[in-house]
Design a protein around this motif. Sequence first.
Motif, PDB file in Angstrom:
ATOM      1  N   THR A   1       0.833  -1.197   0.000  1.00  0.00           N
ATOM      2  CA  THR A   1       0.000   0.000   0.000  1.00  0.00           C
ATOM      3  C   THR A   1       0.871   1.252   0.000  1.00  0.00           C
ATOM      4  OG1 THR A   1      -1.659  -1.192   1.275  1.00  0.00           O
ATOM      5  CG2 THR A   1      -1.854   1.184   1.232  1.00  0.00           C
TER       6      THR A   1
ATOM      7  N   ASN B   1      -3.002  -8.012  -1.948  1.00  0.00           N
ATOM      8  CA  ASN B   1      -3.643  -6.704  -2.018  1.00  0.00           C
ATOM      9  C   ASN B   1      -2.610  -5.652  -2.414  1.00  0.00           C
ATOM     10  OD1 ASN B   1      -5.176  -4.413  -1.706  1.00  0.00           O
ATOM     11  ND2 ASN B   1      -5.339  -4.556   0.508  1.00  0.00           N
TER      12      ASN B   1
ATOM     13  N   SER C   1      -2.776  -1.584  -3.267  1.00  0.00           N
ATOM     14  CA  SER C   1      -3.666  -0.425  -3.313  1.00  0.00           C
ATOM     15  C   SER C   1      -2.892   0.872  -3.099  1.00  0.00           C
ATOM     16  CB  SER C   1      -4.776  -0.552  -2.271  1.00  0.00           C
ATOM     17  OG  SER C   1      -4.237  -0.607  -0.972  1.00  0.00           O
ATOM     18  N   ASP C   2      -3.409   1.938  -3.710  1.00  0.00           N
ATOM     19  CA  ASP C   2      -2.872   3.290  -3.555  1.00  0.00           C
ATOM     20  C   ASP C   2      -1.386   3.380  -3.907  1.00  0.00           C
ATOM     21  OD1 ASP C   2      -5.331   4.464  -2.627  1.00  0.00           O
ATOM     22  OD2 ASP C   2      -5.005   3.379  -0.763  1.00  0.00           O
TER      23      ASP C   2
ATOM     24  N   TYR D   1      -6.743  -8.319  -4.741  1.00  0.00           N
ATOM     25  CA  TYR D   1      -7.377  -7.012  -4.868  1.00  0.00           C
ATOM     26  C   TYR D   1      -6.349  -6.003  -5.360  1.00  0.00           C
ATOM     27  CZ  TYR D   1     -10.837  -9.237  -1.910  1.00  0.00           C
ATOM     28  OH  TYR D   1     -11.765 -10.105  -1.405  1.00  0.00           O
ATOM     29  N   PHE D   2      -6.656  -5.358  -6.482  1.00  0.00           N
ATOM     30  CA  PHE D   2      -5.798  -4.317  -7.044  1.00  0.00           C
ATOM     31  C   PHE D   2      -6.664  -3.078  -7.182  1.00  0.00           C
ATOM     32  CE2 PHE D   2      -4.512  -8.438  -9.017  1.00  0.00           C
ATOM     33  CZ  PHE D   2      -3.398  -8.648  -8.232  1.00  0.00           C
ATOM     34  N   ARG D   3      -6.543  -2.150  -6.232  1.00  0.00           N
ATOM     35  CA  ARG D   3      -7.468  -1.020  -6.129  1.00  0.00           C
ATOM     36  C   ARG D   3      -6.741   0.319  -6.046  1.00  0.00           C
ATOM     37  NH1 ARG D   3     -10.572  -3.836  -1.275  1.00  0.00           N
ATOM     38  NH2 ARG D   3     -11.959  -5.176  -2.461  1.00  0.00           N
ATOM     39  N   ASP D   4      -7.333   1.299  -6.736  1.00  0.00           N
ATOM     40  CA  ASP D   4      -6.942   2.706  -6.579  1.00  0.00           C
ATOM     41  C   ASP D   4      -5.458   2.950  -6.812  1.00  0.00           C
ATOM     42  OD1 ASP D   4      -9.620   3.284  -5.905  1.00  0.00           O
ATOM     43  OD2 ASP D   4      -9.258   2.685  -3.843  1.00  0.00           O
ATOM     44  N   ASN D   5      -4.912   2.292  -7.826  1.00  0.00           N
ATOM     45  CA  ASN D   5      -3.517   2.479  -8.216  1.00  0.00           C
ATOM     46  C   ASN D   5      -3.446   3.327  -9.481  1.00  0.00           C
ATOM     47  OD1 ASN D   5      -2.205   0.461  -6.307  1.00  0.00           O
ATOM     48  ND2 ASN D   5      -3.704  -0.829  -7.337  1.00  0.00           N
TER      49      ASN D   5
ATOM     50  N   ASN E   1      -8.663   1.875 -10.703  1.00  0.00           N
ATOM     51  CA  ASN E   1      -7.294   2.172 -11.113  1.00  0.00           C
ATOM     52  C   ASN E   1      -7.277   3.141 -12.288  1.00  0.00           C
ATOM     53  OD1 ASN E   1      -5.755   0.058  -9.464  1.00  0.00           O
ATOM     54  ND2 ASN E   1      -7.337  -1.147 -10.468  1.00  0.00           N
TER      55      ASN E   1
END
Length: 176
Positions: free
Chosen positions: A2, A36, A38-39, A64-68, A97
Amino acid sequence: ITGCDILWTGGSLQEYEGTVRFGNSIQNWGPCERFNVSDCYIYQAYDAGITTQAGGPSVMKNAYFRDNVLEYCNMTFELFTGNGGDTGFFNTFISGNMIRYAGLGLGSQTPEQERKGTFIWGSWSRTEWPYPIENFVFENNLCLLTSSVSVNDCNLAFGDHSKGNIYRNNTYIIDT
């Protein structure tokens, strides 16, 4: 993983081969339960920005691959399963993303033209069909200006919706 900035990864020169080899910014190798990312900001990857790979029988669950933000990677996301036995992807979410300039910059130098500039590259070498891909969701992503294709692998691109394989609410601006 993260809140990381990962810049200029991959493309190492291998003395014993005399060629430039691939390299990924974030990579999981082998079976996986809960991966995970993220960010993160990922910039200029010679091969994949984020990848999960398996060399043999392997199950990947709950990734989970989020908000990158991923820019100038050869492939933004690269997903591989292994051969035989228990093999597959279950509960993989790629959401929120920003994907920009796939296949350009450092990512344009790879010799493998068929994979260059993909949002997602999926490869399943298991011989049985269909490959076990369940609850794969690619949603709410912004995909801007890639040099090639958006998705490579029909099974992933046109996944079995009854198994929860879904593409929805994405924005694509593609320059071929």
